[in-house]
Each structure stands twice: as C-alpha cells, then as structure tokens.
Design a protein around this motif. Structure first.
Motif, PDB file in Angstrom:
ATOM      1  N   UNK A   1       0.792  -1.235   0.000  1.00 54.85           N
ATOM      2  CA  UNK A   1       0.000   0.000   0.000  1.00 54.85           C
ATOM      3  C   UNK A   1       0.821   1.281   0.000  1.00 54.85           C
ATOM      4  N   UNK A   2       2.119   1.234   0.383  1.00 49.48           N
ATOM      5  CA  UNK A   2       2.934   2.442   0.448  1.00 49.48           C
ATOM      6  C   UNK A   2       4.340   2.175  -0.081  1.00 49.48           C
ATOM      7  N   UNK A   3       5.014   3.234  -0.524  1.00 50.29           N
ATOM      8  CA  UNK A   3       6.383   3.114  -1.010  1.00 50.29           C
ATOM      9  C   UNK A   3       7.355   2.848   0.135  1.00 50.29           C
ATOM     10  N   UNK A   4       7.006   3.294   1.351  1.00 44.63           N
ATOM     11  CA  UNK A   4       7.843   3.013   2.520  1.00 44.63           C
ATOM     12  C   UNK A   4       7.939   1.520   2.762  1.00 44.63           C
ATOM     13  N   UNK A   5       6.805   0.835   2.678  1.00 38.39           N
ATOM     14  CA  UNK A   5       6.793  -0.620   2.844  1.00 38.39           C
ATOM     15  C   UNK A   5       7.564  -1.281   1.706  1.00 38.39           C
TER      16      UNK A   5
END
Length: 215
Positions: A88-92
């Motif tokens: 769901x996120x670029x951080x993940x």
C-alpha cells in the motif's frame, strides 16, 4: 486413470518435498510460528483453495514470512516461478527490498509506469503501479502476494478475483467491516491465524457501520 493418478501422486510428493526443503534451508531466519505459517501456505498449494492469507499482529514478522514464502516459491521449481508483491505504500516497498537483501534474495522495486515486465523477474510494487501492469503480470506462472490486505481497494479486489495463479495475503487486522473474520474469508479464501502479538505495540480498530439499500 489409475496410472495417471499414480503419476500425479508421485509428482505431488516430489514438489511438496522440494518446497519444504527450500523452506527448511532458511528455517534459522524464522521464529517457530512464522515457519509454521509459511509451511502451511506451501502445503496448501495442493489443497482445494486458490488463496491463503495469514493474520498476525503488527511487528510479529509478516515481512519475514513473505520473504521465506517468496524464497521457497521462486526456488522449488524450474523454470523460475516469479512473484509480484503488492504493497500500500512506497515506505513498505523499500522495507521489503531491504529485508529481502538480508537473505540474498533479489526483488525488483517498480514505482513507475514505463517498464518492460520480465517474465522471470520478481517484483514489489505499489497498488497503482500493479494495476498499470496488470495484463502483463497476470499469467499462469506468476504468484501474487499482497501485504496489508485490509488496505486492498475495490479495484485490487476485482483484479485479484481474475488472477490466474495463486494468491497469498498478509494482514494484522482481525476484522473486515461488519462481516468480521468471515469478511476476509469471503474475499481471501483460506485463513491462517498465528495468534501472536508483539508488545508493547498494540493495534486498535474502529468499527465502521455501513448501511445498504434493498437494491
């Protein structure tokens, strides 16, 4: 018919053994409950289910489970069977790449629309990027792994309903709308619960009430 069944049974045992051998080779990088969750997913490959999802609280090592699952799926059979991990996120996304490198496991991050999809390469990408490349990724030889599946949008759910190969899911949330656990099972098929929590992190959820018309 009996000879065909015998051949299938033999191949089933060979494939099942090969998967578990690869998983056993990295068992030291997993806690017992993580190992058992991945082992159950791999063995479910031969059961009557297209999807399998793991429910485990935050900070209990779901990324390690995804790493072990990916390692086993991409090594146990020839030719190479790649995966696509959707986040769901670029951080993940960045965290998964870093975590996989600890096991010398390469997974290619994709955050843009203009890229040629290699049929032998495993990818990790944001949900929007995945939908852009859906037609190229959706073939019988690629497995699908969804992280934080309680964040899956309706467009992702629709895409996975038409996914040709196997799907694997991970989430920390125990509920999905008013349907609770059954809401997950309706969308994601078979559920595996680790029953693990990681202190001092605690997850609380807010119940959403939804009203539907008769239509």
């Amino acid at each position: 018919d009996q000879s065909k069944q015998a051949v299938w049974s033999t191949l089933k045992v060979i494939k099942e053994t090969a998967m578990l051998v690869w998983l056993e080779s990295i068992k030291d990088s997993l806690r017992d409950y993580q190992y058992e969750s991945v082992r159950s997913m791999l063995l479910s490959y031969f059961r009557w289910t297209k999807g399998w999802f793991v429910r485990s609280w935050e900070w209990t090592g779901k990324t390690r489970c995804m790493r072990a699952l990916t390692y086993s799926l991409t090594h146990w059979i020839y030719p190479i069977t790649p995966v696509v991990i959707v986040v769901p996120t670029l951080t993940i996304q960045r965290w998964i790449v870093k975590s996989f490198e600890e096991l010398w496991l390469n997974i290619t991050p994709v955050s843009w629309s203009k890229i040629e999809i290699d049929p032998n390469t495993s990818y990790v990408m944001h949900q929007k990027t995945f939908l852009m490349h859906y037609d190229k990724l959706n073939d019988w030889s690629r497995y699908y792994v969804q992280d934080e599946c309680h964040h899956a949008s309706q467009s992702i759910i629709d895409a996975i309903n038409l996914w040709k190969s196997w799907v694997f899911w991970f989430t920390a949330s125990p509920l999905r709308w008013e349907f609770k656990e059954d809401g997950f099972k309706m969308l994601y098929w078979t559920m595996y619960e680790t029953w693990k929590e990681s202190l001092p992190v605690k997850v609380y959820w807010i119940r959403k009430e939804r009203k539907y018309s008769l239509d």
